[in-house]
Each structure stands twice: as structure tokens, then as C-alpha cells.
Design an enzyme around this catalytic site. Structure first.
Site, PDB file in Angstrom:
ATOM      1  N   HIS A   3     -12.499  -3.638 -15.915  1.00 59.18           N
ATOM      2  CA  HIS A   3     -11.661  -4.326 -16.828  1.00 59.18           C
ATOM      3  C   HIS A   3     -12.404  -5.238 -17.830  1.00 59.18           C
ATOM      4  O   HIS A   3     -13.337  -5.916 -17.559  1.00 59.18           O
ATOM      5  CB  HIS A   3     -10.661  -5.312 -16.035  1.00 59.18           C
ATOM      6  N   SER A  18      -3.320  -2.772 -13.917  1.00 60.43           N
ATOM      7  CA  SER A  18      -3.954  -4.124 -13.896  1.00 60.43           C
ATOM      8  C   SER A  18      -4.167  -4.373 -15.400  1.00 60.43           C
ATOM      9  O   SER A  18      -4.499  -5.417 -15.635  1.00 60.43           O
ATOM     10  CB  SER A  18      -5.158  -3.822 -13.172  1.00 60.43           C
ATOM     11  N   ASP A  44     -15.042  -7.168 -15.236  1.00 60.83           N
ATOM     12  CA  ASP A  44     -15.489  -6.610 -14.008  1.00 60.83           C
ATOM     13  C   ASP A  44     -15.826  -5.233 -14.333  1.00 60.83           C
ATOM     14  O   ASP A  44     -15.785  -4.719 -15.457  1.00 60.83           O
ATOM     15  CB  ASP A  44     -14.604  -6.886 -12.708  1.00 60.83           C
TER      16      ASP A  44
END
Ligand SMILES: *[C@@H]1O[C@H](CO)[C@@H](O)[C@H](O)[C@H]1NC(C)=O
Ligand SMILES: *[C@@H]1O[C@H](CO)[C@@H](O)[C@H](O)[C@H]1NC(C)=O
Length: 353
Positions: free
Chosen positions: A330, A37, A327
């Protein structure tokens, strides 16, 4: 003008000249990305997994507001690196049907949020295993040759900069979160197992024609808000054991880079380390213009990511630039920009020339 300052401005001038020269006649024609990610621009939108972020508030600061599947309010590191190399300002996901091989020729990401070096890690959230990212890359090569001819395609393949950013999930989503690997391997054995996979992966890329490779290290993963939230006994501080593990794993990745550069003729691999700059940002947020580092912008900031980070959550912050993390897992676009530019100015600068 004093001699010293004249020398300095000359030096500055020649660096600027070199940079603009690189941007016009760049020796790096394309940025090709593998990983998780940290570098996925939306491949997971096209596979059945819950590891998604193609909805608001994700992307609310991406080119004026557009969720893409990047786990961020805006751009991620490869986007900034691409821009710094004079290439496009956003690197598209290979599985996104809105783009074609002519777009991918100048930059593409095969990354999949939730994946790891270990096949067992990609199974946890049913995402694309790293070996399959390489299969997609082979498919890309075939299309590139068909589209541009062997000569031009081989040029791009050889001169492209390859970014690899993966590994955090092997520890936090797999080894320490689900049973399996932790009963098979001690943590040191598991690290070495992952290093073996990393080495096979970079060797496979080399065999396919890649030469300029950036092997990315792990961030201080004990400082992610999710891990701090779990650290109740430790007063929600960074989890030192996870940070130490990341640093140790990074030194093994660095050893791998040194070893393969010696073994493989023409290999030009570098180890890109986000650890130091990330830790500095977390420890001295105000210096970088941040106000909050212990919790994330999205929702309560303590544990939400993906679908839990919903548009309707009333707690989501209004200005993500004040936050180190978007978040609970991240960084924000602003953090990504600082880290990417630091890596460009230090480790990746040699590829600009
Ligand atoms: C991961 O899975 C692929 C495909 O089944 C296999 O070729 C590869 O050897 C596996 N890797 C490891 C380290 O087991
Ligand atoms: C790496 O490749 C070698 C040679 O193909 C193989 O024997 C080994 O099992 C691979 N290691 C891992 C961890 O996949």
C-alpha cells in the site's frame, strides 16, 4: 500587462472561481465508496478477519496520529477526493458505530480490505464480498430516506459521486496465490469474468439511482514492494507481467465504461486511471520528492503488511514522506495525495462543475 498574460490570469481566475463555487454550492453532496484496502477506512475492524490495520504504526500520521483501519500511515485517496470536492477531509467506514447516518450522508465507504470483484477473493481472508458491500449500500439508502425524507435522500443518491476501487486482490491474492481460479480459467478468461462482475455491479448501482460513477483502474501492481521482493531473478525490479496485466485489465474496464455510458440513459461514468501517475512516481521518485520506492517504510519494507507491520519493528522508517510505499502492498499518504489530486484534476474535474 501583456494581453496573453492577462488572458492567462483571467483563465486562472475563472478556474479558481469555478472551484470555489463548486466548493460552496457543490453539485456533489456526497462521496460513496466501494472496494478494497485502497479505499477501506476501517470496515474490517468490525468483522472477524486478519486483514486489519487498526493498530500502530498504521495511522501514525492520520490527523496527528490515530490508527483507523486505513492501510496507510495517513489518509487514503477517497479522503483527498472528498476534500477536493469541498466535503469533509476523511470518509468514515459504514460499520464504524462512532458515526451515524447524518455523517454518512456526506460521504461513506463500504470497502473491505482484501476483497475483490470475485466472491472467491473475499473468501481468502474472510472479508466482505463486493455483493455484500452493495447490500450495506441498500441499507444506507433506507436509513437516508428515513432520516432526510425521500426527496432530499433521492437527491443525494443521484448527485453523489460513487468511487469504485477494486481488482488487484483478484489477481495477486487469489488467481496467482491460491489454487482454484487458475485451474478453472485462463488469465484472459478470468479478466473477462471479472469485467462481467464489474458491469453487473455498476448496472446494479445505476438501477439503485447512482449516476456519477468513477470506476477505478488497477495500479502498476508489479511495482508493489511485495512483488518486487518476489522478483529475485529479476533483480527486485517491477514485475513486468503484472504491470502488463494491470494495463490490459484497465483497458477492458475503460471499454466497459464507454459501453455502459451508451447503453444506460443518464449514466455518467468515468474511468479513473491511477496507473500512469503511479508508474511515473515509481520511475522518477525524486521528481515527486521521494527517496525510496523499491521497499516500503514499514518494517523491512520487503513483505510486511497488516499484523506483520508491527509497532515494535525496529526497521520501520521515521519519515514516511520519503517513501512511495507505506507497507509492502500500500502507498503512503503522500503518494495517495498525489495520485488522488491528479485524478481529480483530470478525470473527476467534470463533476466539480
Ligand atoms: C456471489 O455471491 C452472491 C451471494 O451468494 C451471488 O448472488 C452472486 O451471484 C455471486 N457472484 C458470482 C459471480 O458468482
Ligand atoms: C451478470 O448478470 C447477468 C444477468 O443477471 C447474469 O446472467 C451473469 O451471470 C452475471 N455475470 C456475472 C459474471 O456475475
Amino acid at each position: 500587462m501583456a494581453m496573453a498574460s492577462m488572458t492567462n490570469s483571467l483563465r486562472l481566475f475563472s478556474v479558481q472561481l469555478l472551484l470555489s463555487f463548486a466548493m460552496v454550492y457543490g453539485k456533489v453532496p456526497s462521496i460513496i465508496v466501494f472496494g478494497d484496502s485502497s479505499v477501506d477506512a476501517g470496515n474490517n475492524n468490525y468483522i472477524p478477519t486478519i486483514a486489519r490495520s487498526n493498530f500502530e504504526p498504521y495511522g501514525r500520521d492520520f490527523n496527528g496520529g490515530h490508527p483507523t483501519g486505513r492501510f496507510c500511515n495517513g489518509k487514503i485517496a477517497p479522503d483527498f477526493i472528498s476534500q477536493a470536492f469541498g466535503l469533509k477531509g476523511a470518509i468514515p467506514a459504514y460499520l464504524d458505530p462512532a458515526y451515524s447516518i447524518s455523517d454518512f450522508a456526506t460521504g461513506v465507504t463500504f470497502a473491505s480490505a482484501g476483497t475483490g470483484y470475485d466472491n472467491a477473493t473475499s473468501s481468502v481472508l474472510s472479508v466482505i464480498p463486493l455483493w455484500k458491500e452493495l447490500e450495506y449500500y441498500k441499507d444506507f439508502q433506507t436509513k437516508l430516506r428515513t432520516s432526510l425524507g425521500d426527496g432530499k435522500a433521492n437527491d443525494i443518491i443521484k448527485e453523489a459521486l460513487y468511487l469504485i476501487s477494486v481488482g488487484t486482490n483478484d489477481f495477486l491474492e487469489n488467481y496467482y496465490a491460491v489454487p482454484g481460479r487458475s485451474s478453472q480459467y485462463t488469465i484472459t478468461e478470468y479478466e473477462n469474468f471479472l469485467i462481467g462482475i464489474a458491469g453487473n455491479f455498476t448496472k446494479a448501482l445505476y438501477d439503485l439511482g447512482a449516476r456519477k460513477i468513477s470506476l477505478g483502474g488497477l495500479p502498476p501492481m508489479g511495482c508493489m514492494p511485495l512483488e518486487r521482493t518476489g522478483n529475485l531473478m529479476g533483480g527486485s525490479e517491477c514485475v513486468d507481467s503484472y504491470n502488463n496485466l494491470a494495463a490490459e485489465f484497465n483497458s477492458k474496464l475503460n471499454d466497459l465504461v464507454i459501453k455502459q455510458n451508451k447503453e444506460l440513459n443518464g449514466m455518467d461514468m468515468v474511468f479513473s486511471d491511477p496507473y500512469g501517475i503511479m508508474l511515473d512516481i515509481v520511475q522518477k521518485p525524486a521528481f515527486y520528492g521521494f527517496e525510496v520506492t523499491g521497499v516500503a517504510c514499514c518494517a523491512t519494507g520487503m513483505f510486511e503488511m497488516g499484523y506483520a507491520c508491527s509497532r515494535t519493528n525496529p526497521f520501520t522508517c521515521s519519515d514516511a514522506d520519503k517513501y512511495v510505499f507505506w507497507d509492502s502492498f500500500h502507498p503512503t499518504e503522500k503518494t495517495n495525495s498525489i495520485v488522488a489530486n491528479r485524478v481529480v484534476q483530470t478525470t473527476l474535474a467534470k463533476f466539480l462543475m
